[in-house]
Design a protein around this motif. Structure first.
Motif, PDB file in Angstrom:
ATOM      1  N   ARG A 231      34.662  54.443  20.246  1.00 18.96           N
ATOM      2  CA  ARG A 231      34.308  55.456  21.249  1.00 18.96           C
ATOM      3  C   ARG A 231      33.535  56.605  20.612  1.00 18.96           C
TER       4      ARG A 231
ATOM      5  N   ALA B 244      30.023  55.488  19.907  1.00 14.70           N
ATOM      6  CA  ALA B 244      29.251  55.420  21.142  1.00 14.70           C
ATOM      7  C   ALA B 244      28.828  56.812  21.600  1.00 14.70           C
ATOM      8  N   ARG B 245      29.701  57.793  21.462  1.00 15.92           N
ATOM      9  CA  ARG B 245      29.352  59.163  21.851  1.00 15.92           C
ATOM     10  C   ARG B 245      28.263  59.732  20.961  1.00 15.92           C
TER      11      ARG B 245
ATOM     12  N   GLU C 131      25.012  58.136  21.908  1.00 11.53           N
ATOM     13  CA  GLU C 131      24.523  58.669  23.175  1.00 11.53           C
ATOM     14  C   GLU C 131      23.842  60.021  22.981  1.00 11.53           C
ATOM     15  N   THR C 132      24.409  60.868  22.152  1.00 10.52           N
ATOM     16  CA  THR C 132      23.824  62.193  21.950  1.00 10.52           C
ATOM     17  C   THR C 132      22.561  62.136  21.103  1.00 10.52           C
TER      18      THR C 132
ATOM     19  N   THR D 216      20.374  59.571  21.057  1.00 11.62           N
ATOM     20  CA  THR D 216      19.287  58.895  21.762  1.00 11.62           C
ATOM     21  C   THR D 216      18.783  59.680  22.962  1.00 11.62           C
ATOM     22  N   ARG D 217      19.556  60.669  23.422  1.00 18.89           N
ATOM     23  CA  ARG D 217      19.148  61.481  24.550  1.00 18.89           C
ATOM     24  C   ARG D 217      18.075  62.475  24.113  1.00 18.89           C
TER      25      ARG D 217
END
Length: 57
Positions: A40, A43-44, A47-48, A50-51
């Motif tokens: 997890r 994944a977080r 996510e941060t 690639t944004r």
């Protein structure tokens, strides 16, 4: 003086209810395996990173 008893019992019930909520959350938190937590977190982070950054005014 009867209202003091009612206020005391209400406070006691509030403390007991808070303890139940905390214990339930703790059990839910400890149910994760270290691999699940690691996945997890990865994944977080992904996510941060690639944004796209948005310019803040």
């Amino acid at each position: 003086m009867r209202w003091w008893k009612i206020a005391g019992l209400a406070g006691l019930a509030g403390v007991a209810a808070t303890g139940v909520v905390i214990a339930r959350a703790e059990r839910r938190r400890r149910a994760y395996t270290p691999e699940e937590i690691r996945g997890r977190l990865h994944a977080r982070v992904a996510e941060t990173t690639t944004r796209p950054e948005v310019d803040k005014p």
